[in-house]
Write an enzyme that holds these catalytic residues in place. Structure first.
Site, PDB file in Angstrom:
ATOM      1  N   LYS A 184       3.225  -3.767 -80.900  1.00 43.19           N
ATOM      2  CA  LYS A 184       4.431  -3.537 -81.709  1.00 43.19           C
ATOM      3  C   LYS A 184       4.384  -2.155 -82.368  1.00 43.19           C
ATOM      4  O   LYS A 184       3.360  -1.488 -82.331  1.00 43.19           O
ATOM      5  CB  LYS A 184       4.597  -4.655 -82.753  1.00 43.19           C
TER       6      LYS A 184
HETATM    7  C1  LIG Z   1       6.097 -10.122 -80.222  1.00 47.50           C
HETATM    8  C2  LIG Z   1       7.293 -10.928 -80.480  1.00 47.50           C
HETATM    9  C3  LIG Z   1       7.240 -12.136 -81.205  1.00 47.50           C
HETATM   10  C4  LIG Z   1       5.958 -12.858 -81.530  1.00 47.50           C
HETATM   11  O1  LIG Z   1       5.057 -12.193 -82.274  1.00 47.50           O
HETATM   12  P1  LIG Z   1       3.488 -12.587 -82.251  1.00 47.50           P
HETATM   13  O2  LIG Z   1       2.962 -11.836 -83.411  1.00 47.50           O
HETATM   14  O3  LIG Z   1       2.940 -12.095 -80.941  1.00 47.50           O
HETATM   15  O4  LIG Z   1       3.373 -14.045 -82.394  1.00 47.50           O
HETATM   16  C5  LIG Z   1       8.423 -12.754 -81.529  1.00 47.50           C
HETATM   17  N1  LIG Z   1       9.597 -12.263 -81.132  1.00 47.50           N
HETATM   18  C6  LIG Z   1       9.689 -11.141 -80.387  1.00 47.50           C
HETATM   19  C7  LIG Z   1      11.041 -10.650 -80.000  1.00 47.50           C
HETATM   20  C8  LIG Z   1       8.546 -10.442 -80.023  1.00 47.50           C
HETATM   21  O5  LIG Z   1       8.656  -9.341 -79.274  1.00 47.50           O
END
Ligand SMILES: *Cc1c(COP(=O)(O)O)cnc(C)c1O
Length: 374
Positions: A184
């Site tokens: 992210k």
């Molecule tokens: C990465 C992501 C999540 C989940 O996040 P995690 O920290 O990996 O559990 C939820 N929604 C979207 C759109 C994502 O890209």
């Protein structure tokens, strides 16, 4: 292969080491440490929210947010089909029914016209998800949720530092959710957050995160909670990363523009929109879709790129086509032709913050070779 270009690598160029050392030196490594609150305040400030509640992942942040809506069996929550499973899972585990709608063929984000068509008397909430760097048309979605009195959980897990109509992503709706997974925009290793302006909701989220311990009688419980706490160690990295967010967004935009130029004349490649009337692409990842005339699908193209040392990731697989949900009898009558198409023909190319110009040129050359010789 030594010179393999991975799809994403995190970068640590701020105070990460310094703040991590502080965790060790002070002994504050659990969720009780001061960086957790600092990260919550920092994210709340960035998104214009009153409260941030840090969680151990984006997925459990979504679970907590939907859970805090107190949904009942038969209640419906409208989600995009083109998203990560966490969105649908949060709705199902909260006892409600997810209703999936298709996305826009050019932005890959939930189509607000289709949301309107999907509203029924049982609809309680909508979950817009910003995809890959562009955003849902939040201004129009805001009008719709106000008109029908619906709650909104905004999934901004891919949209740190992004804006929609000059309003920060993560600042829309009843609650919004971020993830801090290493791919992210900013990371805590594992981690997430729910943001809201509603103080009662924030208190509920904090309680759910911490096993619903009662403030007065600690080991007496009126409700069942979870341990969804983020540690001070994770938050320390997050606080340092948050300082760098603007730099990171700018770097992603530069990367996006450079790919646009490098890939512009490759036939058969649909590239992301640089902007929409409400958002400039932040290129969290750079997605491509193979045009229908290309005689390869995404799996075949990704394999050929891997042979050339290029890492890729497939696009999301639509919620209405997930074996686990079909077996539960969900989405039986759902058809989302755009999601079905881009899931089969789309993938994203190396887009990490550590990516160099030279690596982008190699990615572009490999893509050109794969498509020209397809
Ligand atoms: C990465 C992501 C999540 C989940 O996040 P995690 O920290 O990996 O559990 C939820 N929604 C979207 C759109 C994502 O890209």
């Amino acid at each position: 292969m030594d010179d393999f270009i991975p799809v994403s690598t995190p970068v640590f160029e701020g105070r990460e080491r310094e703040l991590l050392a502080q965790c060790i030196e002070t002994g504050w490594i659990s969720s009780e440490g001061p960086f957790v609150e600092a990260l919550e305040r920092g994210m709340a400030k960035r998104t214009g929210r009153a409260h941030g509640v840090a969680m151990s992942s984006g997925s459990c942040a979504l679970q907590a947010a939907v859970g805090a809506l107190n949904l009942h069996p038969g209640d419906e929550v409208i989600i995009p089909s083109f998203t990560i499973i966490s969105c649908a899972a949060a709705v199902i585990r909260s006892g409600a029914t997810p209703v999936a709608v298709d996305c826009d063929p050019r932005t890959w984000c939930m189509d607000v016209d289709l949301v309107r068509q999907a509203v029924t008397p049982r609809t309680r909430a909508v979950m817009p998800v910003h995809i890959y760097g562009l955003t849902v048309d939040m201004t129009r979605l805001d009008v719709l949720t106000a008109e029908y009195g619906l709650a909104m959980v905004e999934d901004a897990a891919e949209a740190h530092g992004q804006q929609c109509d000059s309003h920060p992503c993560g600042g829309f709706g009843t609650m919004s959710v971020f993830s801090f997974y290493p791919n992210k925009l900013i990371t805590t290793g594992e981690g997430g957050m729910v943001l809201t302006d509603d103080e009662a909701l924030a208190m509920r989220l904090r309680s759910m995160r911490n096993l619903c311990f009662e403030p007065q009688r600690r080991f007496v419980h009126d409700e069942l909670g979870w341990n969804w706490r983020m540690s001070n160690v994770q938050a320390a990295i997050g606080v340092a990363q948050l300082d760098l967010l603007d730099t990171f967004v700018e770097r992603k935009r530069t990367m996006g523009r450079r790919y646009d130029a490098l890939l512009a004349d490759i036939p058969g490649l649909e590239r992301p929109l640089p902007s929409t009337p409400f958002a400039d692409n932040a290129y969290w990842v750079y997605g491509v879709v193979l045009a229908d005339e290309v005689p390869l699908d995404a799996v075949q193209a990704m394999r050929r790129l891997a042979e050339r040392g290029i890492g890729t990731r497939p696009f999301f697989w639509p919620m209405h086509e997930q074996p686990v949900f079909r077996r539960m009898g969900l989405f039986a009558d759902t058809h989302c032709p755009v999601s079905e198409r881009i899931a089969r023909r789309g993938f994203y190319i190396p887009s990490g913050l550590g990516l160099t110009e030279e690596q982008q040129e190699r990615v572009a050359a490999a893509l050109r070779e794969v498509l020209v010789h397809a």
